[in-house]
Write an enzyme that holds these catalytic residues in place. Structure first.
Site, short mmCIF file in Angstrom:
data_model
loop_
_atom_site.label_atom_id
_atom_site.label_comp_id
_atom_site.label_asym_id
_atom_site.label_seq_id
_atom_site.Cartn_x
_atom_site.Cartn_y
_atom_site.Cartn_z
N LYS A 99 -12.73 39.50 4.68
CA LYS A 99 -13.24 40.37 5.73
C LYS A 99 -12.81 41.83 5.56
CE LYS A 99 -15.57 37.39 8.28
NZ LYS A 99 -17.05 37.49 8.33
N GLU A 156 -16.53 42.11 16.86
CA GLU A 156 -16.57 40.74 17.36
C GLU A 156 -15.81 39.89 16.37
OE1 GLU A 156 -18.83 41.91 15.34
OE2 GLU A 156 -18.88 40.27 13.90
N SER A 169 -12.66 32.09 0.44
CA SER A 169 -12.84 33.31 1.24
C SER A 169 -11.64 33.66 2.11
CB SER A 169 -14.10 33.17 2.10
OG SER A 169 -14.03 32.01 2.90
#
Lengths: 400, 273
Positions: A93, A115, A382
């Site tokens: 991210k 969010e 990830s």
């Protein structure tokens, strides 16, 4: 042969998907963002600052690791892991929040909103906000606040305000609604860092571009280690940012198969899942046209997944398009299968993956034995699983 | 001439601004809506805006979100909303009805089927919050073919270039969102709205309505002096919520406020001009 670099078009369309379906108040800010991004994309100073941050702050390039014991046990294709779990803040991210925060700074915005589902994007946003001295407000579904408590604590320590969202289904989609409402209200001073390749144009494009560093590195690393391209790519898909980040650089390489792994929850046949590409249909939500989980009246229906980060009824529009044109395959992995993936990586490789990434691992476990030993799979790992210790401990029946 | 256009022509001739109350269809239950629509007209509404419930109302504040949730608890669908309009039309052939909502419940029916069914039910115009003119070509074609007006929003952030595109594609009236925010946000700034409306008059040859942040009769009166229409939503929906277990109390409370707004708007026009 499709030139994938030409997508989306200038209005954000990937074939029939994407676009800008936003309230009027956001149309001008979205255009401003698209213009600013177009300028900065070609600005060497911006790119140099981004590259330096990715190297020295995020810790890129992330390694491409050969999972030997997992490979041997499955007895098929060689499995490499793209180690996004080793990034600063523990997931892919941050690749995106670093980029969007630089945009926010250049646009003179003083306040960041985001969010978050699993909390990884919230942490990555709070992190860059702290570093740049910007106010940060993170919207998170009230149910996710409970199941991802460690990440809530991290965001608060970083100085962010975490707002639990109690409307709707109390998960990621409702957090996105609430962030949009905040943005409409504070549009003058606020930059909305969307965490995935969804939302209105230009978000699906710019998040993809920032995440594409994953695939660019993986391609070079695979060529350096193996002297050839991989045969298959595997990544989990909620909104789909880590998957598009891995896939995008390889889209033109026809020999490379791609598998996006959606959250199958209790099983597609039960209806309790979060797999719009496998079992949904096209509609419009959160600013773009894409595959959705909806009822016959067009109401968005509740989703279920063990992993908060995949618990979303929509998906990025580029994935919707890649599905329709047949360039990528989308499959579903159940909660139980994801837990098998989690255990496999933890016990065989000494790597504790996020529950989201465990879906990708689980699909690689199905795929590898069907391939020959000289073939190569790259799995996007990830994120790391520290945030999931509460959930796992409960399932495995030990005290945390 | 559409029912909306002729209503605005009548109002202009009578030097009146339109009062457009908003209620969510099916809130607090489907049995209340049609009776309440008639009562709103009896108390001075000139047009009606009927909200179509959607699970993810991202441009609405908490008041209308909760109204939506109450309606969806009764599974109120687009077809149910259209049935309500049909029922309303059996008693009232004059008052224009505008559907306000989000795109996905329309998308799922298909634009042409939706437009046909809505027109047959007696709907006059459609305002879709997340459908900007840029994406609206086939949507506009379908509504136009069915004789439905296409109402678009203009906000304080809308640049002049987009105002022109909205003026070209819209019909019926243009809805000016009086503040940056969701429905039911803080009160509006009268001077600021007046300034924006003056600028829009030069670019838009359609009636201009104002909505968002109009909470009382006084503000409705102030808006009536400068706008062609006043849209009032959250404050009415709030009253519906307070009286949600008693349909006659809803009619009384909502009707009283609408009547008070009507009077203030009439006074503003008669004293101001």
């Amino acid at each position: 042969m499709i030139d994938y670099s030409k997508f989306p078009d200038e209005h954000g369309h990937f074939g029939p998907y994407g676009g800008i379906f936003a309230p009027e108040t956001l149309m001008a800010p979205l255009e401003e963002l698209a213009d600013a991004y177009a300028r900065m994309k070609n600005d060497p100073a911006f790119q140099a600052e981004l590259d330096a941050d990715l190297a020295d702050y995020v810790g890129r390039p992330s390694p491409l690791y050969l999972a030997r014991r997992m490979t041997d046990e499955l007895g098929g294709a060689k499995i490499y892991l793209k180690r996004e779990d080793l990034n600063h803040t523990g997931a892919h991210k941050v690749n995106n929040t670093i980029g969007q925060a630089l945009l926010a700074k250049r646009l003179g915005k003083t306040r960041i909103i985001a969010e978050t589902g699993a909390g990884q994007h919230g942490v990555a946003s709070a992190t860059v906000a702290a570093r740049l001295g910007l106010e940060c407000v993170v919207y998170m579904g009230a149910d996710d606040v409970v199941r991802q408590a460690p990440n809530v604590a991290r965001m608060k320590m970083l100085g962010a305000t975490v707002v639990p969202v109690t409307s709707g289904t109390r998960t990621l989609k409702d957090a996105l609604n609430e962030a949009m409402r905040d943005w409409v209200t504070h549009v003058d001073n606020t930059f909305y860092i969307i965490g995935t390749v969804a939302g209105p144009h230009p978000y699906p494009m710019l998040v993809r571009d920032f995440q594409s560093v994953i695939g660019r590195e993986a391609r070079q690393q695979c060529l350096a280690k193996e002297g050839r391209l991989p045969d298959a790519l595997v990544a989990c898909v909620g909104g789909g940012s880590n998957a598009i980040g891995l896939f995008h650089e390889f889209l033109g390489d026809e020999s490379v198969k791609m598998y996006g792994v959606e959250a199958g929850g209790d099983g597609i046949e039960t209806g309790r899942h979060a797999a719009p590409l496998c079992a949904g249909r096209p509609g419009v939500l959160h600013g773009n046209r894409t595959y959705l989980m909806e009822d016959e009246n067009g109401q968005i229906i509740g989703t279920h997944s063990i992993s908060a980060g995949l618990d979303y009824p929509g998906v990025g529009p580029e994935h919707a398009w890649l599905k329709d044109i047949g360039r990528a395959n989308y499959v579903a992995i159940t909660d139980d299968e994801a837990l098998d993936g989690f255990r496999m990586l933890t016990r065989r490789e000494g790597i504790i993956p996020a529950l989201e990434s465990s879906h990708a691992i689980a699909h690689a476990m199905k795929l590898a034995p069907t391939m020959s030993k000289d073939e190569i799979i790259i799995v996007n790992l990830s994120g790391r699983g520290d945030k999931d210790m509460n959930t796992i401990a409960k399932i495995e029946g030990f005290e945390f | 001439m559409s029912r909306i256009a002729s209503r605005f022509a009548e109002l202009r001739a009578a030097n009146r601004a339109a009062l457009i109350p908003y209620i969510t269809a099916g809130d607090p239950n489907p049995g209340v809506t049609v009776g309440l629509m008639h009562h709103l007209v009896a108390q001075g509404a000139d047009l009606l805006e009927l909200g179509v419930p959607f699970s993810d109302p991202m441009a609405d504040g908490p008041v209308i979100q909760r109204a939506t949730e109450r309606a969806l608890a009764h599974h109120v669908s687009m077809h149910d909303v259209l049935r309500m309009v049909s029922e309303f039309r059996t008693m009232d052939a004059a008052t224009p009805v505008i559907l306000m909502g989000y795109l996905n419940p329309i998308e799922v029916l298909g634009y042409e089927a939706f437009a046909r069914e809505a027109a047959a039910a007696g709907v006059d115009g459609v305002l879709t919050v997340d459908m900007p003119p840029e994406e609206a070509t086939s949507y506009n074609d379908a509504l136009r073919a069915a004789g439905l007006d296409r109402i678009f929003l203009v906000s304080p952030t809308t640049p002049a270039r987009r105002v022109q595109s909205i003026a070209r594609q819209g019909s019926g009236f243009v809805y000016y969102v009086s503040l940056k925010g969701v429905t039911g946000s803080a009160s509006l700034d009268v001077a600021d709205v007046e300034h924006h409306l003056a600028a829009l008059r030069g670019q838009i040859d359609m009636p201009l309505g104002v909505g968002f942040g109009i909470r009382d009769a006084r503000t409705a009166g102030q808006m009536a002096a400068i706008a062609d229409a006043v849209v009032v939503g959250s404050v009415l929906v709030n009253l519906i919520e307070q009286h949600r277990d008693d349909a006659s109390a809803i009619r009384q409370a909502v009707g009283a406020l609408v009547a008070e707004m009507r009077a203030a708007m009439n006074n503003a026009r008669s004293s101001g001009e």
